[in-house]
Design an enzyme around this catalytic site. Structure first.
Site, PDB file in Angstrom:
ATOM      1  N   ASP A  91      -6.168   0.245  -6.552  1.00 26.70           N
ATOM      2  CA  ASP A  91      -5.882   1.272  -7.563  1.00 26.70           C
ATOM      3  C   ASP A  91      -5.117   0.711  -8.759  1.00 26.70           C
ATOM      4  O   ASP A  91      -5.327   1.142  -9.897  1.00 26.70           O
ATOM      5  CB  ASP A  91      -5.093   2.427  -6.940  1.00 26.70           C
ATOM      6  CG  ASP A  91      -3.762   1.964  -6.391  1.00 26.70           C
ATOM      7  OD1 ASP A  91      -3.766   1.279  -5.355  1.00 26.70           O
ATOM      8  OD2 ASP A  91      -2.722   2.266  -7.002  1.00 26.70           O
ATOM      9  N   LYS A 111      12.869  -4.767   0.044  1.00 23.54           N
ATOM     10  CA  LYS A 111      13.187  -3.356  -0.204  1.00 23.54           C
ATOM     11  C   LYS A 111      14.683  -3.053  -0.123  1.00 23.54           C
ATOM     12  O   LYS A 111      15.148  -2.085  -0.707  1.00 23.54           O
ATOM     13  CB  LYS A 111      12.436  -2.463   0.778  1.00 23.54           C
ATOM     14  CG  LYS A 111      10.940  -2.422   0.535  1.00 23.54           C
ATOM     15  CD  LYS A 111      10.548  -1.112  -0.068  1.00 23.54           C
ATOM     16  CE  LYS A 111       9.086  -0.964  -0.428  1.00 23.54           C
ATOM     17  NZ  LYS A 111       8.116  -1.780   0.247  1.00 23.54           N
TER      18      LYS A 111
HETATM   19  C1  LIG Z   1       6.849  -2.031  -0.071  1.00 15.01           C
HETATM   20  C2  LIG Z   1       6.297  -3.380   0.135  1.00 15.01           C
HETATM   21  C3  LIG Z   1       5.409  -3.966  -0.796  1.00 15.01           C
HETATM   22  C4  LIG Z   1       4.929  -3.228  -2.037  1.00 15.01           C
HETATM   23  O1  LIG Z   1       5.981  -2.941  -2.910  1.00 15.01           O
HETATM   24  P1  LIG Z   1       5.828  -1.928  -4.117  1.00 15.01           P
HETATM   25  O2  LIG Z   1       7.143  -1.906  -4.774  1.00 15.01           O
HETATM   26  O3  LIG Z   1       5.434  -0.590  -3.542  1.00 15.01           O
HETATM   27  O4  LIG Z   1       4.719  -2.443  -4.988  1.00 15.01           O
HETATM   28  C5  LIG Z   1       4.989  -5.251  -0.570  1.00 15.01           C
HETATM   29  N1  LIG Z   1       5.379  -5.957   0.524  1.00 15.01           N
HETATM   30  C6  LIG Z   1       6.212  -5.434   1.437  1.00 15.01           C
HETATM   31  C7  LIG Z   1       6.609  -6.266   2.601  1.00 15.01           C
HETATM   32  C8  LIG Z   1       6.709  -4.129   1.272  1.00 15.01           C
HETATM   33  O5  LIG Z   1       7.545  -3.618   2.197  1.00 15.01           O
END
Ligand SMILES: *Cc1c(COP(=O)(O)O)cnc(C)c1O
Length: 321
Positions: A213, A56
């Site tokens: 989903d 992220k």
């Molecule tokens: C946010 C997150 C996801 C999912 O990511 P998206 O972009 O919402 O599909 C998967 N794994 C981890 C560790 C995350 O923090």
């Protein structure tokens, strides 16, 4: 504010340049035991080693790096109880701007503390009475702050796409790529990179069984909303895809499959015992699908994104026991 155009691979390249020297170039690991069990050649892109412990950081930092002087002055706002909160708080600190994070009043203390530790201002709300998206929009308007949502934003998607760009730059073309999804930011960025760098690669999304989903949306050709799912994969507990993410997923993701919480725990144990790495439940989704033969992979060169490693230690001990 005017809507941004849909993200492209050029945006991923631009994000890669902005992240150069800021984000970690995470390792690509292999395991001969995993390869023996699956009959495939598997490359794990280990974003559990990314700054703040998950991919992220890539999307958050890229989005903030696009701010103009006025936006920088007012700061960034987001709503998240998880890794995106920490990613925004850390990215804002590095960029020298203010970050406000709207978090549920019952968010895990460790996550609130981590977000505050990175210098973020935390505003809590009652998740049973209030709607975080409304609060976010209202605060953004009142304070003139720029809202960066966790997945449905072209700069976020482009940033997330840099992980798989690095993976394929390192491994060369792949036959298949497995990526977990919640709101779909990671997989849509990943699919843009795979389509450009390894066009014959089949991209497969993996969701928790309780929260499929995305699978339903792909089957129906429209975004399906579900109730908040009960799963240990908290990072993928979102209730619907976004408009930007669904548009890319529809075009570039071949199929979406699911795994159970029990399979996630088995995979977490594999990572800990065999590969000596800590992976959070959500980070195990893609690997669990390969390990359990959800899609046949025999004889293939397979990429697996390990998305994050943020798990409370007492909980991890429980899972591993
Ligand atoms: C946010 C997150 C996801 C999912 O990511 P998206 O972009 O919402 O599909 C998967 N794994 C981890 C560790 C995350 O923090």
């Amino acid at each position: 504010m005017q809507a941004l155009p849909a993200p492209t691979f050029d945006d991923v390249l631009d994000a890669a340049a902005r992240l150069e020297g800021v984000a970690h170039r995470t390792p690509v690991l292999t395991s001969s035991t995993f390869d023996e069990r699956t009959g495939a050649s598997v490359f794990f892109k280990c974003e559990n080693f990314q700054r703040m412990g998950a991919f992220k950081f890539r999307g958050a930092y890229n989005a903030i790096s696009h701010f103009d002087a006025e936006q920088r002055k007012a700061g960034v706002l987001t709503y998240s109880s998880g890794n995106h909160a920490q990613a925004i708080a850390l990215s804002a600190r590095l960029a020298g701007i203010h970050a406000t994070i709207v978090m549920p009043h019952d968010a895990p203390e460790a996550k609130v503390a981590a977000t505050k530790g990175y210098g973020g201002e935390v505003i809590s709300y009652d998740r049973y009475k209030e709607n975080r998206e409304e609060i976010g929009r209202r605060l953004a308007e009142e304070r003139g702050m720029t809202l960066i949502p966790p997945y449905d934003h072209p700069h976020v998607i482009a940033g997330q796409g840099t992980a798989v760009k690095e993976l394929i730059d390192e491994t060369g073309p792949l036959d298949m790529l497995f990526v977990c999804l919640g709101g779909g930011g990671l997989i849509s960025g990943s699919a843009l990179s795979a389509a450009a760098l390894s066009p014959a690669c089949t991209v497969i999304g993996i969701e928790p069984e309780a929260g499929n989903d995305g699978q339903q949306s792909l089957a129906r050709g429209e975004i399906v909303h579900i109730d908040a799912p009960r799963t240990i994969a908290d990072g993928a507990a979102s209730t619907h895809l976004g408009h930007y993410t669904f548009a890319v997923i529809r075009q570039l993701v071949a199929r979406i499959e699911t795994v159970s919480d029990a399979q996630l725990i088995e995979t977490m144990r594999f990572f800990a015992q065999r590969m000596k790495i800590v992976v959070e439940p959500t980070g195990c989704l893609a690997a669990a699908a390969v390990l359990n033969g959800v899609v046949p992979v025999k004889g293939k060169r397979v990429g697996v994104v390990v998305s994050g490693g943020n798990v409370d230690l007492p909980k991890l001990a429980q899972y591993l026991a």
